[in-house]
Design a protein around this motif. Structure first.
Motif, PDB file in Angstrom:
ATOM      1  N   GLY A  61       2.635  36.606  92.100  1.00  0.00           N
ATOM      2  CA  GLY A  61       3.245  37.723  91.382  1.00  0.00           C
ATOM      3  C   GLY A  61       3.849  38.743  92.327  1.00  0.00           C
ATOM      4  O   GLY A  61       4.929  39.279  92.072  1.00  0.00           O
ATOM      5  N   GLY A  62       3.170  38.998  93.433  1.00  0.00           N
ATOM      6  CA  GLY A  62       3.713  39.925  94.429  1.00  0.00           C
ATOM      7  C   GLY A  62       4.968  39.383  95.087  1.00  0.00           C
ATOM      8  O   GLY A  62       5.933  40.120  95.316  1.00  0.00           O
ATOM      9  N   VAL A  63       4.970  38.093  95.373  1.00  0.00           N
ATOM     10  CA  VAL A  63       6.141  37.469  95.993  1.00  0.00           C
ATOM     11  C   VAL A  63       7.325  37.481  95.032  1.00  0.00           C
ATOM     12  O   VAL A  63       8.459  37.784  95.429  1.00  0.00           O
ATOM     13  N   VAL A  66      13.091  40.660  89.640  1.00  0.00           N
ATOM     14  CA  VAL A  66      11.995  41.095  88.765  1.00  0.00           C
ATOM     15  C   VAL A  66      11.295  42.288  89.426  1.00  0.00           C
ATOM     16  O   VAL A  66      10.942  42.215  90.609  1.00  0.00           O
ATOM     17  N   PRO A  67      11.104  43.389  88.699  1.00  0.00           N
ATOM     18  CA  PRO A  67      10.398  44.531  89.294  1.00  0.00           C
ATOM     19  C   PRO A  67       8.977  44.154  89.719  1.00  0.00           C
ATOM     20  O   PRO A  67       8.335  43.313  89.091  1.00  0.00           O
ATOM     21  N   MET A  68       8.524  44.749  90.786  1.00  0.00           N
ATOM     22  CA  MET A  68       7.194  44.464  91.328  1.00  0.00           C
ATOM     23  C   MET A  68       6.109  44.652  90.264  1.00  0.00           C
ATOM     24  O   MET A  68       5.167  43.868  90.181  1.00  0.00           O
ATOM     25  N   GLU A  69       6.249  45.688  89.440  1.00  0.00           N
ATOM     26  CA  GLU A  69       5.244  45.959  88.419  1.00  0.00           C
ATOM     27  C   GLU A  69       5.132  44.802  87.433  1.00  0.00           C
ATOM     28  O   GLU A  69       4.039  44.427  87.022  1.00  0.00           O
ATOM     29  N   TYR A  70       6.254  44.210  87.053  1.00  0.00           N
ATOM     30  CA  TYR A  70       6.246  43.088  86.111  1.00  0.00           C
ATOM     31  C   TYR A  70       5.618  41.850  86.761  1.00  0.00           C
ATOM     32  O   TYR A  70       4.869  41.116  86.127  1.00  0.00           O
ATOM     33  N   ALA A  73      -2.310  47.347  85.830  1.00  0.00           N
ATOM     34  CA  ALA A  73      -1.109  46.569  86.133  1.00  0.00           C
ATOM     35  C   ALA A  73      -0.167  46.518  84.922  1.00  0.00           C
ATOM     36  O   ALA A  73       1.047  46.646  85.081  1.00  0.00           O
ATOM     37  N   VAL A  74      -0.730  46.339  83.738  1.00  0.00           N
ATOM     38  CA  VAL A  74       0.109  46.285  82.547  1.00  0.00           C
ATOM     39  C   VAL A  74       0.757  47.647  82.269  1.00  0.00           C
ATOM     40  O   VAL A  74       1.933  47.736  81.952  1.00  0.00           O
ATOM     41  N   LEU A  75      -0.016  48.720  82.408  1.00  0.00           N
ATOM     42  CA  LEU A  75       0.543  50.062  82.182  1.00  0.00           C
ATOM     43  C   LEU A  75       1.606  50.406  83.219  1.00  0.00           C
ATOM     44  O   LEU A  75       2.594  51.052  82.897  1.00  0.00           O
ATOM     45  N   ALA A  76       1.412  49.962  84.443  1.00  0.00           N
ATOM     46  CA  ALA A  76       2.419  50.215  85.477  1.00  0.00           C
ATOM     47  C   ALA A  76       3.716  49.482  85.173  1.00  0.00           C
ATOM     48  O   ALA A  76       4.796  49.926  85.530  1.00  0.00           O
ATOM     49  N   ALA A  77       3.596  48.344  84.489  1.00  0.00           N
ATOM     50  CA  ALA A  77       4.781  47.554  84.156  1.00  0.00           C
ATOM     51  C   ALA A  77       5.549  48.126  82.973  1.00  0.00           C
ATOM     52  O   ALA A  77       6.725  47.825  82.799  1.00  0.00           O
ATOM     53  N   ILE A  78       4.890  48.941  82.181  1.00  0.00           N
ATOM     54  CA  ILE A  78       5.552  49.478  80.984  1.00  0.00           C
ATOM     55  C   ILE A  78       6.459  50.623  81.326  1.00  0.00           C
ATOM     56  O   ILE A  78       6.554  51.371  82.049  1.00  0.00           O
TER      57      ILE A  78
END
Length: 80
Positions: free
Chosen positions: A18-20, A27-31, A75-80
Protein backbone atom coordinates in the motif's frame (compact mmCIF):
# COMPACT_ATOMS: atom_id res chain seq x y z
CA UNK A 1 8.32 -21.37 7.53
CA UNK A 2 5.42 -21.87 9.88
CA UNK A 3 1.85 -20.74 9.34
CA UNK A 4 2.29 -17.64 11.51
CA UNK A 5 5.41 -16.61 9.63
CA UNK A 6 3.34 -16.62 6.43
CA UNK A 7 0.61 -14.56 8.11
CA UNK A 8 3.16 -11.99 9.32
CA UNK A 9 4.66 -11.89 5.84
CA UNK A 10 1.22 -11.34 4.29
CA UNK A 11 0.53 -8.45 6.69
CA UNK A 12 3.90 -6.87 5.93
CA UNK A 13 3.46 -7.29 2.16
CA UNK A 14 0.01 -5.69 2.32
CA UNK A 15 1.23 -2.70 4.31
CA UNK A 16 4.41 -2.17 2.29
CA UNK A 17 2.48 -2.70 -0.94
CA UNK A 18 0.00 0.00 0.00
CA UNK A 19 2.85 2.38 0.75
CA UNK A 20 4.57 1.57 -2.53
CA UNK A 21 1.34 2.07 -4.49
CA UNK A 22 0.86 5.42 -2.77
CA UNK A 23 4.44 6.49 -3.41
CA UNK A 24 4.90 5.33 -6.99
CA UNK A 25 1.49 5.86 -8.61
CA UNK A 26 -1.09 8.61 -8.89
CA UNK A 27 -3.03 7.02 -6.03
CA UNK A 28 -2.76 9.26 -2.93
CA UNK A 29 -0.67 7.78 -0.13
CA UNK A 30 -3.66 7.89 2.23
CA UNK A 31 -5.74 5.71 -0.11
CA UNK A 32 -2.92 3.24 -0.58
CA UNK A 33 -2.36 2.86 3.14
CA UNK A 34 -6.07 2.65 3.92
CA UNK A 35 -6.46 -0.12 1.34
CA UNK A 36 -3.41 -1.87 2.79
CA UNK A 37 -4.88 -1.83 6.29
CA UNK A 38 -8.20 -3.19 5.01
CA UNK A 39 -6.37 -5.90 3.04
CA UNK A 40 -4.25 -6.91 6.06
CA UNK A 41 -7.17 -7.00 8.52
CA UNK A 42 -8.33 -10.58 7.70
CA UNK A 43 -4.80 -11.85 8.31
CA UNK A 44 -4.69 -10.06 11.66
CA UNK A 45 -8.05 -11.53 12.68
CA UNK A 46 -6.97 -15.01 11.64
CA UNK A 47 -3.76 -14.82 13.65
CA UNK A 48 -5.39 -13.24 16.71
CA UNK A 49 -8.79 -14.89 17.01
CA UNK A 50 -9.26 -17.90 14.74
CA UNK A 51 -5.89 -19.59 15.29
CA UNK A 52 -3.86 -17.79 17.98
CA UNK A 53 -0.31 -19.13 18.38
CA UNK A 54 -0.24 -18.72 22.16
CA UNK A 55 -2.63 -19.65 24.92
CA UNK A 56 -5.45 -17.19 25.30
CA UNK A 57 -4.64 -14.04 27.20
CA UNK A 58 -7.63 -11.76 27.23
CA UNK A 59 -5.68 -8.59 28.02
CA UNK A 60 -3.03 -9.09 25.35
CA UNK A 61 -5.60 -9.99 22.72
CA UNK A 62 -7.79 -7.06 23.65
CA UNK A 63 -4.86 -4.63 23.59
CA UNK A 64 -3.68 -5.90 20.20
CA UNK A 65 -7.20 -5.70 18.77
CA UNK A 66 -7.70 -2.16 20.05
CA UNK A 67 -4.36 -1.00 18.65
CA UNK A 68 -5.07 -2.57 15.26
CA UNK A 69 -8.53 -0.98 15.07
CA UNK A 70 -7.16 2.43 16.05
CA UNK A 71 -4.65 2.18 13.20
CA UNK A 72 -7.33 0.95 10.80
CA UNK A 73 -9.73 3.78 11.65
CA UNK A 74 -6.88 6.32 11.47
CA UNK A 75 -5.88 5.11 8.00
CA UNK A 76 -9.45 5.18 6.71
CA UNK A 77 -10.13 8.64 8.18
CA UNK A 78 -6.89 9.96 6.71
CA UNK A 79 -8.03 8.71 3.31
CA UNK A 80 -11.36 10.50 3.50
Amino acid sequence: MHRYDWILLAIAVALVGGGVVGALTAVPMEYGLAAAFVLATPFVYDAMFRNPPLPESDFQRAAAAVIWHVLLVWAVLAAI
